[in-house]
Scaffold this motif. Structure first.
Motif, PDB file in Angstrom:
ATOM      1  N   SER A  21     131.485  95.778 -67.005  1.00 61.31           N
ATOM      2  CA  SER A  21     132.350  95.429 -68.128  1.00 61.31           C
ATOM      3  C   SER A  21     133.523  96.394 -68.215  1.00 61.31           C
ATOM      4  CB  SER A  21     131.559  95.487 -69.443  1.00 61.31           C
ATOM      5  OG  SER A  21     131.361  96.833 -69.854  1.00 61.31           O
ATOM      6  N   ILE A 134     128.827  96.865 -80.579  1.00 61.33           N
ATOM      7  CA  ILE A 134     127.682  96.359 -79.808  1.00 61.33           C
ATOM      8  C   ILE A 134     126.594  95.932 -80.782  1.00 61.33           C
ATOM      9  CG2 ILE A 134     125.963  96.831 -78.032  1.00 61.33           C
ATOM     10  CD1 ILE A 134     127.714  99.217 -77.125  1.00 61.33           C
ATOM     11  N   VAL A 157     129.259  87.200 -81.270  1.00 64.30           N
ATOM     12  CA  VAL A 157     130.499  87.471 -80.532  1.00 64.30           C
ATOM     13  C   VAL A 157     131.562  86.434 -80.867  1.00 64.30           C
ATOM     14  CG1 VAL A 157     131.533  87.565 -78.222  1.00 64.30           C
ATOM     15  CG2 VAL A 157     129.324  88.672 -78.646  1.00 64.30           C
ATOM     16  N   TYR A 164     130.596  93.169 -78.251  1.00 63.84           N
ATOM     17  CA  TYR A 164     129.714  93.114 -77.089  1.00 63.84           C
ATOM     18  C   TYR A 164     128.283  92.949 -77.588  1.00 63.84           C
ATOM     19  CZ  TYR A 164     133.703  95.420 -74.771  1.00 63.84           C
ATOM     20  OH  TYR A 164     134.941  95.746 -74.290  1.00 63.84           O
ATOM     21  N   THR A 190     126.245  93.077 -71.819  1.00 65.05           N
ATOM     22  CA  THR A 190     127.019  94.275 -71.506  1.00 65.05           C
ATOM     23  C   THR A 190     126.142  95.495 -71.270  1.00 65.05           C
ATOM     24  OG1 THR A 190     128.857  93.445 -72.817  1.00 65.05           O
ATOM     25  CG2 THR A 190     128.853  95.798 -72.356  1.00 65.05           C
TER      26      THR A 190
END
Length: 345
Positions: A21, A134, A157, A164, A190
């Motif tokens: 990524s 995240i 997302v 992520y 990710t």
């Protein structure tokens, strides 16, 4: 006094891409698992968090249940964001997770869409954020279709509540399946967050780390110091003020058996020969693998943070040193592996 970040904060930290990524993480990230709950006051929290960011630690890792009590770590971090870190939001990687018990009834834990997305909204509220960088599924749920769990991550997302997504403590087979499902949904897996240390090598034994390398999933190790065992403090019989003080806590008696502590003593000699603390050797070992993006540390005070950050002075391990470490720890492995109900030994 208003916090102002050190202008030299990016001068010494090293950063690695999370798999294939574009996301880069510092090799040392700071977790707020057990040391930033309801008993932590704001000044001491900001002392640690501010020093970390001044040293280039841009990634702060949380979960809905971090405390104690559950939710309190996110609430405290939300205060830090509002009072001191808000000007630096675009420099920060903030993560949270959902998977463990948070509220009564059938929708308060595990991997349903109902639970994950409700929990994410609650986490954003506690931290005062519009999005997290995240969002993780904290544990595999065998009673919910993985398509549903991954679909919830993909939805987070798509609606902009997470940049992520990742998984935590997923074994190899479930890691591969989660990756496949998310890829079909057009979303990248990710990062994977497993426990990993020189005394806990389950991701090597079941090949989860190899799968992540193959698939381009980054990895961030939690408990790289094996719940503090690799600081050496338990070799001195110290339990007061540590996780070993609580018989029902995350550190178990099996983690500090004589055979484990004997391995720690041997590692201490190797660290001394390298001019490192035992903590720094343990972090160097975790970060030796190219699949490993970052080591996630947890600290109680500023001295511990500084000791951890000292790993940046000597990250490289020779083949001879790695062989010596393997020999020193052969009889001291904790032999952990994840299960949906928690960690088994």
């Amino acid at each position: 006094m208003t916090y102002r970040a050190d202008t030299a904060r990016y001068d010494t930290m090293q950063y690695r891409h999370s798999g294939r990524s574009g996301l880069q993480l510092p090799v040392v990230s700071l977790g707020l698992w057990q040391n930033f709950g309801g008993t932590r006051d704001y000044p001491s929290a900001m002392e640690i968090l501010g020093h970390a960011f001044d040293a280039g630690v841009t990634h702060f890792d949380l979960a809905n249940n971090y405390g104690p009590p559950a939710g309190s770590a996110e609430e405290l971090f939300g205060q830090v964001m509002a009072r001191d870190f808000r000007p630096y939001r675009d420099e920060l990687i903030i993560s949270t997770k959902a998977g463990y018990n948070m509220w009564p009834g059938p929708y308060g834990e595990f991997g349903s869409r109902k639970y994950l997305l409700s929990s994410l909204d609650q986490s954003l509220g506690r931290m005062g954020l519009d999005y997290v960088d995240i969002f993780y599924s904290h544990r595999f749920d065998p009673n919910t279709p993985l398509e549903e769990t991954m679909g919830a991550l993909a939805h987070a997302v798509r609606v902009g509540k997470a940049l992520y997504v990742g998984i935590s403590s997923y074994p190899e087979a479930q890691t591969r399946e989660a990756y496949r499902i998310l890829k079909e949904m057009g979303v990248q897996t990710t990062i994977h967050q497993p426990s990993y240390s020189v005394l806990n090598r389950w991701i090597e034994n079941d090949h989860t780390i190899d799968a992540c390398g193959e698939l381009g999933i980054g990895m961030i190790a939690f408990s790289p110091l094996a719940q503090g065992v690799l600081s050496g403090k338990y070799n001195n019989g110290q339990k007061e003020g540590t996780r070993g003080e609580n018989p029902n806590g995350s550190l178990r008696a099996s983690h500090i058996e004589p055979r484990v502590l004997e391995a720690v003593d041997k590692l201490g000699e190797i660290a001394k020969a390298r001019g490192q603390s035992l903590v720094q050797l343990a972090l160097s070992w975790v970060l030796r693998r190219p699949e490993m993006t970052s080591a996630l540390i947890g600290v109680r005070n500023l001295d511990q943070l500084k000791d951890n950050l000292g790993v940046l002075n000597n990250l490289a391990l020779s083949a001879e040193e790695i062989a010596a470490i393997d020999a020193a720890t052969a009889g001291g492995q904790m032999e952990l592996h994840p299960s949906p109900k928690g960690w088994l030994r």
